[in-house]
Design an enzyme around this catalytic site. Structure first.
Site, PDB file in Angstrom:
ATOM      1  N   CYS A 155      -2.297 -30.039 -13.908  1.00  0.00           N
ATOM      2  CA  CYS A 155      -1.626 -31.069 -13.112  1.00  0.00           C
ATOM      3  C   CYS A 155      -1.166 -32.206 -14.027  1.00  0.00           C
ATOM      4  O   CYS A 155      -1.930 -32.671 -14.879  1.00  0.00           O
ATOM      5  CB  CYS A 155      -2.647 -31.570 -12.086  1.00  0.00           C
ATOM      6  SG  CYS A 155      -2.165 -33.016 -11.167  1.00  0.00           S
ATOM      7  N   CYS A 214      -2.716 -29.044  -7.009  1.00  0.00           N
ATOM      8  CA  CYS A 214      -3.790 -29.244  -7.974  1.00  0.00           C
ATOM      9  C   CYS A 214      -5.126 -29.043  -7.262  1.00  0.00           C
ATOM     10  O   CYS A 214      -5.371 -29.626  -6.205  1.00  0.00           O
ATOM     11  CB  CYS A 214      -3.692 -30.642  -8.563  1.00  0.00           C
ATOM     12  SG  CYS A 214      -5.137 -31.065  -9.558  1.00  0.00           S
ATOM     13  N   ARG A 238       0.766  -1.228   0.000  1.00  0.00           N
ATOM     14  CA  ARG A 238       0.000   0.000   0.000  1.00  0.00           C
ATOM     15  C   ARG A 238       0.808   1.296   0.000  1.00  0.00           C
ATOM     16  O   ARG A 238       0.247   2.368  -0.192  1.00  0.00           O
ATOM     17  CB  ARG A 238      -0.968   0.001   1.201  1.00  0.00           C
ATOM     18  CG  ARG A 238      -2.017  -1.058   1.051  1.00  0.00           C
ATOM     19  CD  ARG A 238      -2.929  -1.199   2.239  1.00  0.00           C
ATOM     20  NE  ARG A 238      -3.923  -2.216   1.959  1.00  0.00           N
ATOM     21  CZ  ARG A 238      -3.727  -3.524   2.057  1.00  0.00           C
ATOM     22  NH1 ARG A 238      -2.554  -3.994   2.453  1.00  0.00           N
ATOM     23  NH2 ARG A 238      -4.676  -4.384   1.771  1.00  0.00           N
ATOM     24  N   HIS A 262      -0.255 -16.544   5.298  1.00  0.00           N
ATOM     25  CA  HIS A 262      -0.721 -16.286   3.935  1.00  0.00           C
ATOM     26  C   HIS A 262      -0.005 -17.179   2.925  1.00  0.00           C
ATOM     27  O   HIS A 262       0.026 -16.872   1.728  1.00  0.00           O
ATOM     28  CB  HIS A 262      -0.537 -14.809   3.562  1.00  0.00           C
ATOM     29  CG  HIS A 262      -1.545 -13.909   4.228  1.00  0.00           C
ATOM     30  ND1 HIS A 262      -1.500 -12.541   4.161  1.00  0.00           N
ATOM     31  CD2 HIS A 262      -2.636 -14.197   4.982  1.00  0.00           C
ATOM     32  CE1 HIS A 262      -2.510 -12.017   4.842  1.00  0.00           C
ATOM     33  NE2 HIS A 262      -3.205 -13.005   5.359  1.00  0.00           N
TER      34      HIS A 262
HETATM   35  P1  NAD Z   1       0.830  -3.365   3.700  1.00  0.00           P
HETATM   36  O1  NAD Z   1       1.505  -3.000   2.408  1.00  0.00           O
HETATM   37  O2  NAD Z   1      -0.634  -3.200   3.794  1.00  0.00           O
HETATM   38  O3  NAD Z   1       1.474  -2.531   4.889  1.00  0.00           O
HETATM   39  C1  NAD Z   1       2.859  -2.466   5.075  1.00  0.00           C
HETATM   40  C2  NAD Z   1       3.120  -1.406   6.115  1.00  0.00           C
HETATM   41  O4  NAD Z   1       4.518  -1.414   6.377  1.00  0.00           O
HETATM   42  C3  NAD Z   1       2.740  -0.006   5.665  1.00  0.00           C
HETATM   43  O5  NAD Z   1       1.903   0.603   6.620  1.00  0.00           O
HETATM   44  C4  NAD Z   1       4.093   0.736   5.549  1.00  0.00           C
HETATM   45  O6  NAD Z   1       4.000   2.083   5.992  1.00  0.00           O
HETATM   46  C5  NAD Z   1       4.957  -0.064   6.493  1.00  0.00           C
HETATM   47  N1  NAD Z   1       6.390  -0.088   6.155  1.00  0.00           N
HETATM   48  C6  NAD Z   1       6.967  -0.075   4.942  1.00  0.00           C
HETATM   49  N2  NAD Z   1       8.299  -0.179   5.049  1.00  0.00           N
HETATM   50  C7  NAD Z   1       8.570  -0.240   6.380  1.00  0.00           C
HETATM   51  C8  NAD Z   1       9.758  -0.363   7.142  1.00  0.00           C
HETATM   52  N3  NAD Z   1      10.971  -0.418   6.565  1.00  0.00           N
HETATM   53  N4  NAD Z   1       9.653  -0.435   8.486  1.00  0.00           N
HETATM   54  C9  NAD Z   1       8.436  -0.351   9.108  1.00  0.00           C
HETATM   55  N5  NAD Z   1       7.283  -0.228   8.438  1.00  0.00           N
HETATM   56  C10 NAD Z   1       7.347  -0.184   7.097  1.00  0.00           C
HETATM   57  O7  NAD Z   1       1.288  -4.855   4.050  1.00  0.00           O
HETATM   58  P2  NAD Z   1       0.616  -5.873   5.042  1.00  0.00           P
HETATM   59  O8  NAD Z   1      -0.005  -5.246   6.205  1.00  0.00           O
HETATM   60  O9  NAD Z   1       1.606  -6.989   5.230  1.00  0.00           O
HETATM   61  O10 NAD Z   1      -0.553  -6.366   4.065  1.00  0.00           O
HETATM   62  C11 NAD Z   1      -0.872  -7.551   4.042  1.00  0.00           C
HETATM   63  C12 NAD Z   1      -0.551  -8.288   2.712  1.00  0.00           C
HETATM   64  O11 NAD Z   1       0.604  -7.929   1.989  1.00  0.00           O
HETATM   65  C13 NAD Z   1      -0.300  -9.685   3.092  1.00  0.00           C
HETATM   66  O12 NAD Z   1      -1.321 -10.425   2.531  1.00  0.00           O
HETATM   67  C14 NAD Z   1       1.023 -10.091   2.464  1.00  0.00           C
HETATM   68  O13 NAD Z   1       0.924 -11.413   2.000  1.00  0.00           O
HETATM   69  C15 NAD Z   1       1.171  -9.120   1.380  1.00  0.00           C
HETATM   70  N6  NAD Z   1       2.515  -8.795   0.916  1.00  0.00           N
HETATM   71  C16 NAD Z   1       3.600  -9.557   1.219  1.00  0.00           C
HETATM   72  C17 NAD Z   1       4.854  -9.182   0.778  1.00  0.00           C
HETATM   73  C18 NAD Z   1       6.037 -10.034   1.136  1.00  0.00           C
HETATM   74  O14 NAD Z   1       5.900 -11.249   1.250  1.00  0.00           O
HETATM   75  N7  NAD Z   1       7.201  -9.411   1.344  1.00  0.00           N
HETATM   76  C19 NAD Z   1       5.015  -8.010   0.042  1.00  0.00           C
HETATM   77  C20 NAD Z   1       3.859  -7.261  -0.264  1.00  0.00           C
HETATM   78  C21 NAD Z   1       2.616  -7.654   0.172  1.00  0.00           C
END
Ligand code: NAD
Length: 254
Positions: A156, A131, A38, A123
């Site tokens: 599959c 499959c 986000r 997640h």
């Molecule tokens: P999100 O993107 O909604 O929120 C991430 C938050 O982290 C934001 O509020 C941002 O301000 C904050 N942030 C960014 N960099 C930061 C840092 N260096 N230190 C501290 N805070 C920081 O992500 P979320 O809440 O994990 O949303 C959930 C979904 O995102 C999950 O379903 C997940 O699977 C997925 N996701 C995963 C990955 C990954 O595996 N790395 C990457 C992107 C999204």
């Protein structure tokens, strides 16, 4: 300038808790070069979140895979990312008995790569797929290669059913480990939330189940108001300062 009072307060809370559980989100991995969802420039500015839904996958698998091919290729690239200091410090803190486990929404596998032992990937992850008809497991990279080479939807080898990745899509039920993760939160004295906007359910319901929770995140969250304390700081900086404070307090006997 870094807040010097926060690490003291958070280190004290961890030391007095007896059982601390960590909940991480995409923000813990941005310092490994993986964008979050986000933030500006995040994943949702490049891909359409409307595609990554289970109703799209089950209702229109050809449409799903046609639109998901770029996203899947991007996810495959994530697999070469390396853990950052936040992941390593959390692994160290678990080894030294300050943390019980890590619950993560991330699918990048970086907590496990960094050496954390008790990790709930609620997640899913980018290791496999299966499959949807016979349940036979497949390799994630193999699934992506099939899609990239035009086999849409990917099928599959055993039964010809449609394959899907082992990651949770919007609308999917969470894997069984989410129940165990919930029990960990209910049984802990402190939940440390790091790098999550807490906008995705049902994970966002976890803080309310904890006796006490702390949020370390660069942005505000809906749950800040009820937190024991919040710290708007980068995960790596914050954890380094907290860990240093814990070590100081324990007289370097770690
Ligand atoms: P999100 O993107 O909604 O929120 C991430 C938050 O982290 C934001 O509020 C941002 O301000 C904050 N942030 C960014 N960099 C930061 C840092 N260096 N230190 C501290 N805070 C920081 O992500 P979320 O809440 O994990 O949303 C959930 C979904 O995102 C999950 O379903 C997940 O699977 C997925 N996701 C995963 C990955 C990954 O595996 N790395 C990457 C992107 C999204």
């Amino acid at each position: 300038m870094m807040d010097t009072k926060k690490p003291v307060k958070i280190a004290e809370a961890i030391l007095e808790s007896g059982k601390t559980v960590v909940l991480t989100g995409a923000g813990v991995s941005t310092e490994s070069g993986i964008p979050d969802f986000r933030s500006p420039g995040g994943i949702w500015s490049k891909f359409d979140p409307g595609v990554m839904t289970s109703s799209m996958l089950y209702g229109n698998p050809v449409g799903f895979y046609k639109q998901a091919v770029a996203m899947l290729s991007f996810l495959k690239e994530i697999k070469s990312a390396k853990p950052n200091r936040a992941h390593y410090i959390l692994a160290e803190m678990e080894k030294e008995g300050y943390l019980s486990c890590v619950i993560t929404q991330n699918i990048d596998g970086l907590h496990i790569k960094a050496g954390s032992e008790k990790v709930y990937e609620v997640h899913g992850n980018l290791m496999g797929g299966y499959c949807m008809s016979c349940g036979e497991k497949t390799d994630f990279d193999l699934l992506v290669e099939k899609v990239r080479s035009g086999v849409i939807p990917p099928v599959c080898d055993s039964c010809g059913g449609i394959l899907r990745p082992d990651v949770v899509l919007f609308g999917d039920e969470l894997p069984e480990c989410f129940m165990e993760a919930t029990a960990e939160v209910e049984g802990c004295n402190l939940l440390l939330v790091i790098g999550s906007s807490l906008e995705v359910t049902p994970v966002s319901s976890l803080p309310a189940m904890a006796k006490r929770y702390i949020i370390i995140n660069r942005g505000r969250t809906y749950y800040d108001r009820r937190a024991y304390t919040t710290w708007n700081e980068k995960a790596g900086n914050a954890l380094e300062a907290i860990y240093k404070e814990i070590k100081n307090r324990m007289g370097n006997r770690l």
